[in-house]
Enzyme design. Sequence first.
Site, PDB file in Angstrom:
ATOM      1  N   TYR A  37       0.834  -1.176  -0.144  1.00 13.57           N
ATOM      2  CA  TYR A  37      -0.122   0.160   0.108  1.00 13.57           C
ATOM      3  C   TYR A  37       0.963   1.285  -0.097  1.00 13.57           C
ATOM      4  O   TYR A  37       0.490   2.254  -0.678  1.00 13.57           O
ATOM      5  CB  TYR A  37      -1.072  -0.059   1.222  1.00 13.57           C
ATOM      6  CG  TYR A  37      -1.839   1.037   1.176  1.00 13.57           C
ATOM      7  CD1 TYR A  37      -3.168   1.032   0.373  1.00 13.57           C
ATOM      8  CD2 TYR A  37      -1.766   2.362   1.450  1.00 13.57           C
ATOM      9  CE1 TYR A  37      -4.099   2.011   0.228  1.00 13.57           C
ATOM     10  CE2 TYR A  37      -2.494   3.560   1.548  1.00 13.57           C
ATOM     11  CZ  TYR A  37      -3.846   3.153   0.733  1.00 13.57           C
ATOM     12  OH  TYR A  37      -4.657   4.336   0.822  1.00 13.57           O
ATOM     13  N   THR A  62      -9.892  18.827 -24.342  1.00 15.02           N
ATOM     14  CA  THR A  62     -11.034  18.618 -23.944  1.00 15.02           C
ATOM     15  C   THR A  62     -10.938  18.588 -22.473  1.00 15.02           C
ATOM     16  O   THR A  62     -11.736  19.758 -21.596  1.00 15.02           O
ATOM     17  CB  THR A  62     -12.089  17.645 -24.472  1.00 15.02           C
ATOM     18  OG1 THR A  62     -11.181  16.482 -24.426  1.00 15.02           O
ATOM     19  CG2 THR A  62     -12.364  18.105 -25.811  1.00 15.02           C
ATOM     20  N   ASP A 113       1.522  20.129 -20.611  1.00 16.48           N
ATOM     21  CA  ASP A 113       0.783  18.983 -20.762  1.00 16.48           C
ATOM     22  C   ASP A 113       1.503  18.225 -21.747  1.00 16.48           C
ATOM     23  O   ASP A 113       1.719  18.238 -22.946  1.00 16.48           O
ATOM     24  CB  ASP A 113      -0.692  19.175 -21.460  1.00 16.48           C
ATOM     25  CG  ASP A 113      -1.349  18.027 -21.928  1.00 16.48           C
ATOM     26  OD1 ASP A 113      -0.615  16.703 -21.909  1.00 16.48           O
ATOM     27  OD2 ASP A 113      -2.480  18.066 -22.022  1.00 16.48           O
ATOM     28  N   LYS A 145      -0.453   7.411 -23.739  1.00 16.66           N
ATOM     29  CA  LYS A 145      -0.193   7.642 -25.141  1.00 16.66           C
ATOM     30  C   LYS A 145       1.436   7.509 -24.930  1.00 16.66           C
ATOM     31  O   LYS A 145       2.026   6.272 -25.414  1.00 16.66           O
ATOM     32  CB  LYS A 145      -0.444   9.024 -25.368  1.00 16.66           C
ATOM     33  CG  LYS A 145      -1.815   9.506 -25.595  1.00 16.66           C
ATOM     34  CD  LYS A 145      -2.554   9.657 -24.368  1.00 16.66           C
ATOM     35  CE  LYS A 145      -3.907  10.356 -24.566  1.00 16.66           C
ATOM     36  NZ  LYS A 145      -4.630  10.370 -23.160  1.00 16.66           N
ATOM     37  N   PHE A 173     -19.156  14.832 -26.326  1.00 15.57           N
ATOM     38  CA  PHE A 173     -18.918  13.895 -27.315  1.00 15.57           C
ATOM     39  C   PHE A 173     -18.618  12.283 -27.032  1.00 15.57           C
ATOM     40  O   PHE A 173     -18.920  11.580 -27.737  1.00 15.57           O
ATOM     41  CB  PHE A 173     -17.465  14.286 -28.080  1.00 15.57           C
ATOM     42  CG  PHE A 173     -16.247  14.272 -27.031  1.00 15.57           C
ATOM     43  CD1 PHE A 173     -16.194  15.618 -26.108  1.00 15.57           C
ATOM     44  CD2 PHE A 173     -15.465  13.406 -26.660  1.00 15.57           C
ATOM     45  CE1 PHE A 173     -15.095  15.645 -25.528  1.00 15.57           C
ATOM     46  CE2 PHE A 173     -14.696  13.299 -25.691  1.00 15.57           C
ATOM     47  CZ  PHE A 173     -14.335  14.493 -25.268  1.00 15.57           C
TER      48      PHE A 173
HETATM   49  N1  F0G Z   1      -4.211  16.052 -22.865  1.00 16.35           N
HETATM   50  C1  F0G Z   1      -4.154  15.448 -23.883  1.00 16.35           C
HETATM   51  C2  F0G Z   1      -3.213  16.389 -24.877  1.00 16.35           C
HETATM   52  C3  F0G Z   1      -4.739  14.395 -24.220  1.00 16.35           C
HETATM   53  O1  F0G Z   1      -4.660  13.916 -25.556  1.00 16.35           O
HETATM   54  C4  F0G Z   1      -5.427  13.562 -23.272  1.00 16.35           C
HETATM   55  C5  F0G Z   1      -6.333  12.547 -23.552  1.00 16.35           C
HETATM   56  C6  F0G Z   1      -5.619  13.984 -22.114  1.00 16.35           C
HETATM   57  C7  F0G Z   1      -4.740  15.198 -21.747  1.00 16.35           C
HETATM   58  C8  F0G Z   1      -6.439  13.412 -20.826  1.00 16.35           C
HETATM   59  O2  F0G Z   1      -5.509  12.323 -20.450  1.00 16.35           O
HETATM   60  O3  F0G Z   1      -7.313  10.501 -21.005  1.00 16.35           O
HETATM   61  O4  F0G Z   1      -5.194  10.086 -19.576  1.00 16.35           O
HETATM   62  O5  F0G Z   1      -7.127  11.259 -18.669  1.00 16.35           O
HETATM   63  N2  F0G Z   1      -6.672  12.056 -24.580  1.00 16.35           N
HETATM   64  C9  F0G Z   1      -7.134  10.894 -25.451  1.00 16.35           C
HETATM   65  C10 F0G Z   1      -7.411  10.919 -26.748  1.00 16.35           C
HETATM   66  C11 F0G Z   1      -8.450  10.841 -24.437  1.00 16.35           C
HETATM   67  O6  F0G Z   1      -7.835  10.152 -27.190  1.00 16.35           O
HETATM   68  O7  F0G Z   1      -6.825  11.908 -27.489  1.00 16.35           O
HETATM   69  P1  F0G Z   1      -6.468  10.940 -19.776  1.00 16.35           P
END
Ligand code: F0G
Length: 461
Positions: A76, A129, A219, A262, A453
Site C-alpha cells: 500500500y 477537452t 501537458d 499515450k 462527445f
Molecule cells: N491531454 C491530452 C493532450 C490528451 O490527448 C489527453 C487524452 C489528456 C490530456 C487526458 O488524459 O485520457 O489520460 O485522462 N486524450 C485521449 C485522446 C482521450 O483520445 O486523445 P487521460
Amino acid sequence: MSKERKRSWAEPYKIKMVEPVRMTTHQERQKAIEEAGYNTFLLRSRDVYIDLLTDSGTSAMSDRQWAGLMMGDESYAGSENFYHLEETIQNYYGYKYLVPTHQGRAAEHIISQIMIKKGDIIPGNMYFTTTKVHQELAGGTFMDVIIDEAHDPVNEHPFKANIDLDKLEKLILKYGAHKIPYVSIATTVNMAGGQPISLENLKAVRELTSKHGIKIIHDMTRVAENAYFIKEREEGYAEKSVRDIVKEICSLTDGATMSAKKDALVNIGGFLAVNDEEIFDKARNMVVIYEGLHTYGGMAGRDMEALAIGIKESVEYDHIRARVGQVLYLGNKLTDMGVPIVKPIGSHGVFLDAKKILPHLKQNELPAQSLAAAIYLDSGVRAMERGVVSAGRNPQTGEHNYPKLELVRLTIPRRVYTQAHMDVVAESVEAVFQNNSKVSGLKFVYEPKYLRFFQSRFEPV
Ligand code: F0G
C-alpha cells in the site's frame, strides 16, 4: 537528401503474440452504429475491425514491460515501483517531485484546483477537452493564444503548436499577471492535428512568462513525438537525441501533467510532476482524497513499473521514428488519393477535413460526426469526431461552439497495427469520399452536460 534517407522505415520489433479481430458485414455494422446512436464512442469493440478511436491506452506493451508487471510491488505504501518511476521521471524529464495519478485528467484536476482561483485566465496553445473543463471547474477561463496558422488545416507551418507571443503579451497586459496562474502548454497539440511546438518558441514563452512571474504547466502527454519533430525540423537539433530534446522541453517549464496512456506506452496511468515544493505538498495532500496514497495515486505497483519502462522506450529514436513513420505513411497515402487532411501530417494520427469531404453538410449538421459514422459503416474502421460536438457549448450563451476545424481523427495506436491495416483504412476513407453525396448529416437526440462527445446520441437528419 542523403541516400540513406530514402530507405524505408520499418518497425524495430517483431510480433510475439496476436489478438484476433472480428470482421463484420455491412448489415451487422448498420445495426451496430444505429444501436450506438451514430456515436463511435458507443460502439462495442467486438464490432470494430480496425480501432483508430484513440491512441490512448491502446498501445502494445513490450516484453520488457510485461516482465515488469511481474515485478509489481503491491504494498500500500512505499512500493519499490514508485521509487523506480520517480527516479525515471527525474532522469528523463527532470521534474523534481512526482504525484502519480490514475490517468492524465486526474493530474489536470489536481493542478487546476491548486493553482486556479475564480476569475483567473489560463492562456494555452489551443485547448484539450478534459484540460479545459478542469480549468473551468476551478473557476478559470481558458484563452487560446496559439498562432493563427494552427486553425488553418492547409497551412504547412512546421510548428503549428507555437504560441503567438503578441496574443500572450496582450492578455498579460489586459488582465495583469496576478490573474494568470500559469500558461498551459501542450506538446504536441492534439486538437490542432498532433502539431508540435518549437524549442525556439518555447524559450521565448519562458522568457516572457519569467519576466512577469508566470509559471508554465506542460501537458506532456505526447512530448516524445514533439521532440521527434524538433529533431527533424528545427535548426540545430538534428544531432541531438530525442531523449535530450525531451529533457530540454521539460526544463523550460515548471511542472507537467501526463497521460501516460499515450507516449509512455502503457494501458493506464498518469502523473503530475512539479518543481515547486509548496505546490507538491498541496498536490500530495489532494491526491489522497481523490486517487490514493501519494506513492501509488490510483495505479497498481505493476502499472508503475510498466510505465517506468515505457518512458525509457518512448524516447528511443528507432521507436519514435517508426511510430511517427506509420502515421506519415497513412497520411501520405490519403494525400495521394486526393483526400483532404490536415497538413502537416501530425504525430499521433491523421485528421480528415470533414468540411471539405462532406461539403454539402452545414456545420450544425455535424459533418465530422457524420463522416466518422460513414467510415465505420463502410469498413468497420472506428475513428473519432473532433469538431463541433467535441467543442461543446458556450457556458454563457448555451450555443454550440463552432470551431474552425471540423475534423475526424484516425488515431494510430502504438506498435499495434501493420502497414496492411493502414492500406485498408486509406481505401475505406477514399471510398466514402468518392460517394460523399450519400452521407447525410446528424442531429442530437441526447446530449450530456460535460464532455458531450463521449455519450451523445444522434439520428440522421
Ligand atoms: N491531454 C491530452 C493532450 C490528451 O490527448 C489527453 C487524452 C489528456 C490530456 C487526458 O488524459 O485520457 O489520460 O485522462 N486524450 C485521449 C485522446 C482521450 O483520445 O486523445 P487521460
